[in-house]
Design an enzyme around this catalytic site. Structure first.
Site, mmCIF file in Angstrom:
data_model
loop_
_atom_site.group_PDB
_atom_site.id
_atom_site.type_symbol
_atom_site.label_atom_id
_atom_site.label_comp_id
_atom_site.label_asym_id
_atom_site.label_seq_id
_atom_site.Cartn_x
_atom_site.Cartn_y
_atom_site.Cartn_z
ATOM 1 N N GLU A 54 -111.108 -6.690 83.415
ATOM 2 C CA GLU A 54 -111.990 -6.941 82.161
ATOM 3 C C GLU A 54 -111.183 -6.382 80.979
ATOM 4 O O GLU A 54 -110.357 -5.421 81.308
ATOM 5 C CB GLU A 54 -113.307 -5.971 82.418
ATOM 6 C CG GLU A 54 -113.156 -4.633 81.844
ATOM 7 C CD GLU A 54 -112.156 -3.841 82.958
ATOM 8 O OE1 GLU A 54 -111.917 -3.830 84.038
ATOM 9 O OE2 GLU A 54 -111.881 -2.754 82.360
ATOM 10 N N SER A 94 -99.867 7.287 72.103
ATOM 11 C CA SER A 94 -100.457 6.389 73.259
ATOM 12 C C SER A 94 -99.839 4.980 73.042
ATOM 13 O O SER A 94 -99.639 4.220 73.771
ATOM 14 C CB SER A 94 -101.737 6.573 73.370
ATOM 15 O OG SER A 94 -102.264 6.342 72.133
ATOM 16 N N LYS A 128 -100.662 1.787 78.684
ATOM 17 C CA LYS A 128 -101.536 0.923 79.586
ATOM 18 C C LYS A 128 -100.588 0.272 80.822
ATOM 19 O O LYS A 128 -101.111 0.103 82.054
ATOM 20 C CB LYS A 128 -102.329 -0.176 78.979
ATOM 21 C CG LYS A 128 -103.312 0.705 78.321
ATOM 22 C CD LYS A 128 -104.566 -0.378 77.969
ATOM 23 C CE LYS A 128 -105.843 0.080 77.386
ATOM 24 N NZ LYS A 128 -105.607 0.577 75.998
HETATM 25 C C1 LIG Z 1 -106.569 1.520 75.389
HETATM 26 C C2 LIG Z 1 -105.979 2.578 74.327
HETATM 27 C C3 LIG Z 1 -106.295 3.996 74.451
HETATM 28 C C4 LIG Z 1 -107.644 4.177 75.216
HETATM 29 O O1 LIG Z 1 -107.612 4.353 76.625
HETATM 30 P P1 LIG Z 1 -107.415 5.589 77.427
HETATM 31 O O2 LIG Z 1 -107.882 5.234 78.780
HETATM 32 O O3 LIG Z 1 -108.244 6.578 76.905
HETATM 33 O O4 LIG Z 1 -105.900 6.202 77.403
HETATM 34 C C5 LIG Z 1 -105.725 4.835 73.616
HETATM 35 N N1 LIG Z 1 -104.505 4.384 73.106
HETATM 36 C C6 LIG Z 1 -104.182 3.154 73.013
HETATM 37 C C7 LIG Z 1 -102.688 2.665 72.061
HETATM 38 C C8 LIG Z 1 -104.832 2.230 73.906
HETATM 39 O O5 LIG Z 1 -104.118 0.949 73.964
#
Ligand SMILES: *Cc1c(COP(=O)(O)O)cnc(C)c1O
Length: 393
Positions: free
Chosen positions: A111, A377, A89
Site C-alpha cells: 500500500e 531521511s 525506504k
Molecule cells: C516515508 C518517509 C518518512 C516517514 O516514514 P518513517 O517510517 O517514519 O520513516 C520520512 N522521511 C522520508 C523522506 C520518507 O520518504
C-alpha cells in the site's frame, strides 16, 4: 527496561498481532521464518551486497560545518537522502523482497500514501523480476501523479482504492483484502515499523543498517561510536527506528523523535500522535493512535505526506510511554522554513518530512562538545511542487 521487541511481539504494552483469522496463516508463516532466514549468512551476504552496489551504502555521515557553527554544537547528518530512490525506504524493501524470494512468493503487494513506499517497492520488484501490485487511494493517485508515473514506468500495476476517504488507510484495507485472497503466493511489503508482529521488528532490523554504519563512522571521526543525541522525524517510525536501533539500550544516547504538528496540535489538523493519540489498534498492532472518543481513527494532517499517518509504530509508542525518547512536534510552517535553511546553509534540499527533524534545533539547546546526529531521511526533489507553491519560487 528493554526497548527491543519481546518474544511475544510486544514493546512494553504495545505491539502484538491483532489480525483477522483469515490472515493468520500468512502472518504466522512470516513470524516463524523471518529470524532464521534473515540471520542466514547467504541472506546477509546478498542483502549487504545489494545495499552496497545497488542502494549505494554506506551512506555518508556528514559533518555539517556551517550549521554546527551557528548552533555551537557538533552536528552530523546521516545521508539517507543519498540512497537510490532518494530515501531510506529502499533499505526495507530490499530486505523484504529477498525474504519473499526465500519464502517462494511469486507476487508482491504493497500500500502507499504519498507513493514513496510504492516506488521503493516497484523498484525492487523490477530488480528481481517479480509481479508488483500497489494499492493507492484514488485521491492520492490524483495528488501524487509523478510517483504514480514512476511506479508504472517500473512495471508495477497501480490499483485505486475507491472506498472511505480514498487515502492511505483505504489502500491498506484493499491490500489486506488481496492478501487474504492470495495467502500462498503473495508477500505483503509494509513500508514502516507498523502492522502486526513481526513487521515492526522485521522492518526495524532492515533499517538498523543506519545506526550500524553510524557507529563505526562516528568512531572514525570522533573516536567514540555513540553520539549524545540521535534525532529523526517519525511518521510510522522506520527511519527513526533505524537510527535509534543500536543505541536503544545505551543510556548515554538521548533520543529525540520529531512528529508533524500540521497546523498546530490544537487545530484538529495535525499528525502529532504522541500528543494527541490514545491506545488503540491500527493495522494489526496495539499502539498510540489519533481517534475520536468512540474509537474511530481520525484523519491526520501534515503538509508532508510521509508524516501524515494517524498512528506510530509500537516501538515508538513504548519509547514515548517509557520516556526513553523525548517527543516533540513541529508545525508545517517551521518545517518548511527548515527546508530552506538546510538548502541554503548546507546545500542539501531535504524532504519536508526530514526538515521537521531539523527544527529540533530551535527547541532544544545543545552544548559545544555534544555530538548530535540527525537522520537526513530523504531528499526534497519529490517535494519541489510543494516548496514552489509555499515559497512562490
Ligand atoms: C516515508 C518517509 C518518512 C516517514 O516514514 P518513517 O517510517 O517514519 O520513516 C520520512 N522521511 C522520508 C523522506 C520518507 O520518504
Amino acid at each position: 527496561m528493554n526497548y527491543n521487541v519481546d518474544k511475544k511481539g510486544y514493546y512494553g504494552d504495545f505491539g502484538g498481532a491483532f489480525i483477522p483469522e483469515m490472515l493468520y496463516p500468512n502472518v504466522e508463516e512470516l513470524r516463524q521464518n523471518y529470524l532464521s532466514i534473515t540471520s542466514d549468512p547467504t541472506f546477509k551476504r546478498e542483502f549487504d551486497e545489494l545495499l552496497k552496489v545497488y542502494v549505494g551504502r554506506p551512506t555518508p555521515l556528514y559533518f555539517a560545518k556551517r550549521l554546527s557553527e551557528k548552533y555551537n554544537t557538533k552536528i552530523y547528518l546521516k545521508r539517507e537522502d543519498l540512497c537510490h530512490t532518494g530515501a531510506h525506504k529502499v533499505n526495507n524493501t530490499i530486505g523484504q523482497i529477498l525474504l519473499a524470494k526465500r519464502l517462494r512468493k511469486k507476487r508482491i503487494i504493497a500500500e502507499t500514501g504519498a507513493g514513496q513506499h510504492g516506488v521503493a517497492t516497484a523498484t525492487v520488484c523490477a530488480l528481481m523480476g517479480i509481479e508488483c501490485i500497489i494499492y493507492m487511494g484514488e485521491l492520492d493517485i490524483k495528488r501524487q501523479a509523478p510517483n504514480v508515473a514512476r511506479m508504472k514506468m517500473l512495471g508495477a500495476e497501480v490499483r485505486a482504492a475507491q472506498s472511505g476517504s480514498k487515502t492511505l488507510k483505504d489502500a491498506t484495507n484493499e491490500a489486506i483484502r488481496d492478501w487474504i485472497n492470495n495467502p500462498v503466493d503473495t508477500h505483503y511489503i509494509i513500508g514502516s515499523v507498523v502492522g502486526p508482529h513481526p513487521y515492526p521488528d522485521m522492518v526495524a532490523r532492515f533499517q538498523a543498517v543506519i545506526s550500524e554504519e553510524t557507529k563505526w563512522q562516528l568512531e572514525d571521526v570522533e573516536g567514540r561510536e555513540y553520539p549524545d543525541y540521535v534525532i529523526a522525524c517519525v511518521g510510522g517510525g522506520s527511519n527513526a527506528a533505524g537510527l535509534y536501533y543500536h543505541y536503544l539500550n545505551d543510556e548515554r544516547v538521548n533520543i529525540i523523535a520529531v512528529e508533524a504538528a500540521g497546523k498546530g496540535i490544537e487545530s484538529k489538523e495535525s499528525a502529532a500522535t504522541s500528543a494527541l493519540g490514545k491506545e488503540g489498534i491500527i493495522h494489526g498492532s496495539k499502539t498510540l493512535l489519533m481517534q475520536t472518543p468512540d474509537g474511530q481513527i481520525t484523519e491526520p494532517y501534515s503538509i508532508s505526506a510521509g508524516l501524515d499517518y494517524p498512528g506510530v509504530g509500537p516501538m515508538h509508542a513504548h519509547l514515548f510511554r517509557s520516556q526513553r525518547a523525548e517527543f516533540i512536534s513541529i508545525p508545517d510552517q517551521e518545517a518548511m522554513d527548515w527546508g530552506l535553511i538546510l538548502s541554503q546553509m548546507e546545500g542539501i534540499i531535504p524532504a519536508i518530512e526530514t526538515a521537521h527533524a531539523f527544527a529540533a534545533l530551535d527547541i532544544r539547546k545543545f552544548s559545544s562538545d555534544e555530538i548530535v546526529v540527525f537522520n537526513c531521511s530523504g531528499r526534497g526533489d519529490k517535494d519541489l511542487d510543494t516548496y514552489i507553491d509555499y515559497f512562490k519560487l
